[in-house]
Write a protein that holds these residues in place. Structure first.
Motif, short mmCIF file in Angstrom:
data_model
loop_
_atom_site.label_atom_id
_atom_site.label_comp_id
_atom_site.label_asym_id
_atom_site.label_seq_id
_atom_site.Cartn_x
_atom_site.Cartn_y
_atom_site.Cartn_z
N ILE A 110 0.83 -1.21 0.00
CA ILE A 110 0.00 0.00 0.00
C ILE A 110 0.87 1.26 0.00
O ILE A 110 1.81 1.38 0.79
CB ILE A 110 -0.93 0.00 1.23
CG1 ILE A 110 -1.89 -1.21 1.16
CG2 ILE A 110 -1.70 1.32 1.33
CD1 ILE A 110 -2.70 -1.42 2.43
N VAL A 111 0.53 2.19 -0.89
CA VAL A 111 1.16 3.51 -0.90
C VAL A 111 0.12 4.48 -0.37
O VAL A 111 -0.77 4.92 -1.09
CB VAL A 111 1.63 3.92 -2.31
CG1 VAL A 111 2.29 5.30 -2.28
CG2 VAL A 111 2.60 2.88 -2.87
N GLY A 112 0.20 4.72 0.94
CA GLY A 112 -0.75 5.63 1.58
C GLY A 112 -0.03 6.91 1.95
O GLY A 112 0.41 7.67 1.08
N PHE A 149 1.42 -2.63 -6.39
CA PHE A 149 1.31 -1.48 -5.48
C PHE A 149 -0.06 -0.86 -5.62
O PHE A 149 -0.58 -0.74 -6.73
CB PHE A 149 2.36 -0.42 -5.83
CG PHE A 149 3.76 -0.88 -5.61
CD1 PHE A 149 4.40 -0.67 -4.39
CD2 PHE A 149 4.45 -1.55 -6.62
CE1 PHE A 149 5.68 -1.13 -4.18
CE2 PHE A 149 5.75 -2.01 -6.41
CZ PHE A 149 6.36 -1.80 -5.19
N ALA A 150 -0.63 -0.44 -4.50
CA ALA A 150 -1.94 0.21 -4.53
C ALA A 150 -1.85 1.55 -3.83
O ALA A 150 -1.56 1.62 -2.62
CB ALA A 150 -2.96 -0.67 -3.84
N GLY A 181 -2.00 0.18 -9.12
CA GLY A 181 -3.43 0.47 -9.12
C GLY A 181 -3.82 1.22 -7.87
O GLY A 181 -2.98 1.89 -7.25
N LEU A 182 -5.07 1.13 -7.47
CA LEU A 182 -5.56 1.92 -6.34
C LEU A 182 -6.13 1.04 -5.22
O LEU A 182 -6.57 -0.09 -5.44
CB LEU A 182 -6.65 2.89 -6.79
CG LEU A 182 -6.29 3.92 -7.86
CD1 LEU A 182 -7.47 4.87 -8.08
CD2 LEU A 182 -5.04 4.73 -7.50
N LEU A 183 -6.08 1.60 -4.05
CA LEU A 183 -6.76 1.06 -2.87
C LEU A 183 -7.89 2.03 -2.56
O LEU A 183 -7.63 3.23 -2.34
CB LEU A 183 -5.78 0.97 -1.69
CG LEU A 183 -6.31 1.04 -0.26
CD1 LEU A 183 -7.36 -0.02 0.02
CD2 LEU A 183 -5.17 0.89 0.72
N ILE A 207 -8.86 -1.59 -9.14
CA ILE A 207 -9.02 -1.72 -7.68
C ILE A 207 -8.15 -2.89 -7.25
O ILE A 207 -8.46 -4.04 -7.53
CB ILE A 207 -10.49 -1.97 -7.27
CG1 ILE A 207 -11.39 -0.85 -7.79
CG2 ILE A 207 -10.59 -2.09 -5.74
CD1 ILE A 207 -12.88 -1.10 -7.56
N PHE A 208 -7.05 -2.59 -6.60
CA PHE A 208 -6.12 -3.63 -6.17
C PHE A 208 -6.35 -4.03 -4.71
O PHE A 208 -5.87 -5.06 -4.26
CB PHE A 208 -4.67 -3.15 -6.33
CG PHE A 208 -4.15 -3.19 -7.76
CD1 PHE A 208 -4.98 -3.48 -8.84
CD2 PHE A 208 -2.80 -2.93 -8.01
CE1 PHE A 208 -4.49 -3.52 -10.14
CE2 PHE A 208 -2.30 -2.98 -9.31
CZ PHE A 208 -3.13 -3.26 -10.37
#
Ligand code: LER
Ligand code: MN
Length: 267
Positions: A110-112, A149-150, A181-183, A207-208
């Motif tokens: 996760i890339v938050g 990666f999300a 992609g995205l979380l 949507i990952f």
């Protein structure tokens, strides 16, 4: 749908992680309530014994769908968009260092909040350039490993960088990597998206990973989000991944996790 809950492998200050502390005890409890997996919040993979982690999680028949990395920002202020090149480089190296563990666990990284917040004096455009460079480097480093990666769109009170699914999808296009992609997180979407269901549909096969909390960041069912509609829309995109509970430990962690799974299974 497979259900998970966020668990921190070490003490953490982020308050929407319900479970912190003794891994074995927590994993046993969570498995006992019927969850299929635990999303792990890991500040630094060097602090984690991967073999032991697999033994504990696998021993309870659980998967690890995703690894959260935001504590490296929360506790150490590592950031992809710092105005200090050494800090940016350290953040990139930290995220890359999750790749072997993620490959072993078959987990999304996760890339938050590791993307940081634009520092005073730096333009938003410059931050976005740094963000693109950093993500490209991480995505390239994971090429051939199967690791994905999300990036998580976060609400405006946490960062100035990428609040909405539309902004996230622009970034996906700019990065141009299959493993990026995205979380989507229902708590953030409730604040930022014009129409939550439209945003889920627009994100589709990018949507990952998926986080659930209710409007008040309590467990699903404790606020006013329409989870029947949200989960129906998510299923219609063909999403096969986990729905991971990331909510406040209220009234306490155990009650929140039990009430969440009971509510979501009913839907
Ligand atoms: C992390 O998944 C999240 O949702 C953020 O609110 C962390 O700051
Ligand atoms: Mn989240």
């Amino acid at each position: 749908m497979k259900l998970g809950v966020v668990l921190s492998t070490h003490a953490a200050s982020f308050d929407a992680v319900a479970f912190k502390g003794d891994l074995e005890v927590n994993v046993a409890k969570i498995a006992g309530w019927g969850y299929d997996g635990v999303e792990l919040a890991i500040r630094d993979p060097r602090l984690v014994d991967a073999g032991e982690l697999q033994r504990v999680v696998g021993g309870h028949g659980m998967a690890v769908p995703a690894i959260g990395t935001g504590q490296a920002w929360g506790e150490e202020k590592l950031s992809f968009t710092s105005d200090n090149a050494a800090v940016r480089e350290a953040a990139i190296e930290r995220i890359k260092s999750h790749i072997p563990l993620a490959a072993r666990l078959d987990a999304v990284i996760i890339v938050g909040l590791i993307r940081g917040i634009t520092p005073p004096g730096q333009t938003h455009e410059r931050s976005m350039e740094y963000l693109v460079e950093a993500i490209r480097e991480c995505a390239a480093a994971a090429a051939g490993t199967g690791v994905r990666f999300a990036l998580e769109p976060l609400n405006r009170y946490e960062t100035d960088l990428v609040h909405t699914v539309a902004e996230g999808l622009d970034l996906v296009e700019r990065i141009g990597a299959d493993n990026f992609g995205l979380l989507l997180d229902t708590f953030h979407m409730n604040i930022e998206e014009p129409v939550i269901d439209d945003s889920i549909r627009a994100c589709g096969d990018r949507i990952f990973h998926f986080h659930v909390a209710d409007s008040n960041r309590w467990y699903p069912g404790a606020g006013h989000l329409d989870f029947r509609a949200i989960l129906g829309t998510l299923a219609a995109t063909g999403y096969q991944g986990f729905i991971s509970g990331e909510f406040k430990p209220l009234p306490d962690a155990d009650a929140a996790a039990q009430r969440s799974i009971a509510y979501l299974r009913r839907l």
